[in-house]
Write an enzyme that holds these catalytic residues in place. Sequence first.
Site, PDB file in Angstrom:
ATOM      1  CD  GLU A 253      -2.917  -1.302   0.307  1.00  0.00           C
ATOM      2  OE1 GLU A 253      -3.140  -0.257  -0.091  1.00  0.00           O
ATOM      3  OE2 GLU A 253      -3.032  -2.255  -0.219  1.00  0.00           O
ATOM      4  CB  CYS A 287      -1.195   7.739   0.992  1.00  0.00           C
ATOM      5  SG  CYS A 287      -2.670   6.422   1.689  1.00  0.00           S
TER       6      CYS A 287
END
Length: 485
Positions: A253, A287
């Site tokens: 991720e 993110c």
Amino acid sequence: MSFFTDLAHQYIDGEWRPGKGSWDIIDFNPFDGEKLASITVATADEVDQAYRAAETAQQAWADTNAYARRAVLEKALRIVEDREAEIGDAIVAELGGTRLKAAFELHLAKEFLRESIQLALRSTGQILPSPTEGKENRVYRVPAGVIGVISPFNFPFLLSLKSVAPALALGNAVVLKPHQNTPICGGTLVAKVFEDAGLPAGLLNVVVTDIAEIGDALLEHPVPQVISFTGSDKVGRHVATVCAANLKRSVLELGGNSALIVLDDADVDYAVDAAVFSRYVHQGQVCMAANRILVDRSVEREFTEKFVAKVASLRVGDPADPATQIGPLINSTQAEAITALVDQTVAAGATALLHGQAVGNLVSPSVLTGLAADSPVLSQEIFGPVALLVPFDGEDEAVRIANDTPYGLSGAVHTGNIERGVRIGQRIRTGMIHINDGTVHDEPIVPFGGEKNSGLGRLNGDSMLDAFTTLKWISVQHGRSRFPF
């Protein structure tokens, strides 16, 4: 602070012990510089001990009744609920999260623990037909074995639990390495929660260390079958390369450069609210943050005026103050890098509608516009409170600009026509996109992950089964097979 010093140890095979490395990781409060704890780093030998302990404990745990495993997860959830205020204070102190951010992280952590409780009972198999007379094909879903988890600094408690809890629920053992800036919230606090929940020794080990001490020992070790990594795409690429060379799975991720698109029929006031939160939550250290805010020229002026006014009103300061909306960046390196990036971009010709300044690790918000199409800042992840406003003419140009990035994690489209937004969302190469909402979302049962440089694989819900289990085919011949010789 005794909370931090009590947890400032390695946690290996059920024992709290000092590391044996030659140097210490110092855990600082990024707002006021207070020393929270000092932890002597773990060596490569201690990483080996952690993995061997996990390997030894894992099979018995895999053989444990799934309802018994579930009971440990249930108790872990109760512990987090009971200690929520204390954990929230730790998030504020260790990573500079605001009170709002700490509450947001804890809410999601509890939701993911609840999903892990259910996941313990979802590792089911199948019986498949065979073209061979008398044969039965059984497909078992079994634990992968030992999982290595490497977590980041921005949501450390949540993002450690997000891999650790489902991996344990599914019968695996775990070795967790938290980020050096958040060794407690991302590491030893998680171990303490599960220790107090009655998890047997060896099933969760936490090594606080650094690549400077252990190199790639965490990745190359022969015991772990899966490495779950959350962090930058640069490091993620290295993790994937080492895992591939050692024939083990990686779940990655990684970073993002998400676009929030405001179409000509959008509710401008609502889009402004969504864009400000999507860009500046946790100082932009997310993110999924909306790095680029793309605005149709027909509403550009109205949107820009309202956006800048709202951003200018954000309160920057002590994260412990409930009124603070922008706290410190994680360390001085990040603060200096963001300040330099803004200065360089303005020097290259961009216009600063707001030009943020740094005071220690506090960096006030910047809003930049007038960027050249080939400006480097448009294609990179910005982990700080900087928004880029980019005008466009029509849907096709919006899609082209949104896709003009090596990343593909999240995104958003604001429009008065939901199906129009969905059609545009389908054209954008990204793992997740949200219509008439922000870009920062995570939910326990949806497949979370990105395309391109934003990662490999998915987490959450049934995707956890693919991440942390493997399939085993056992055939049973009830009759007699015929062999050609």
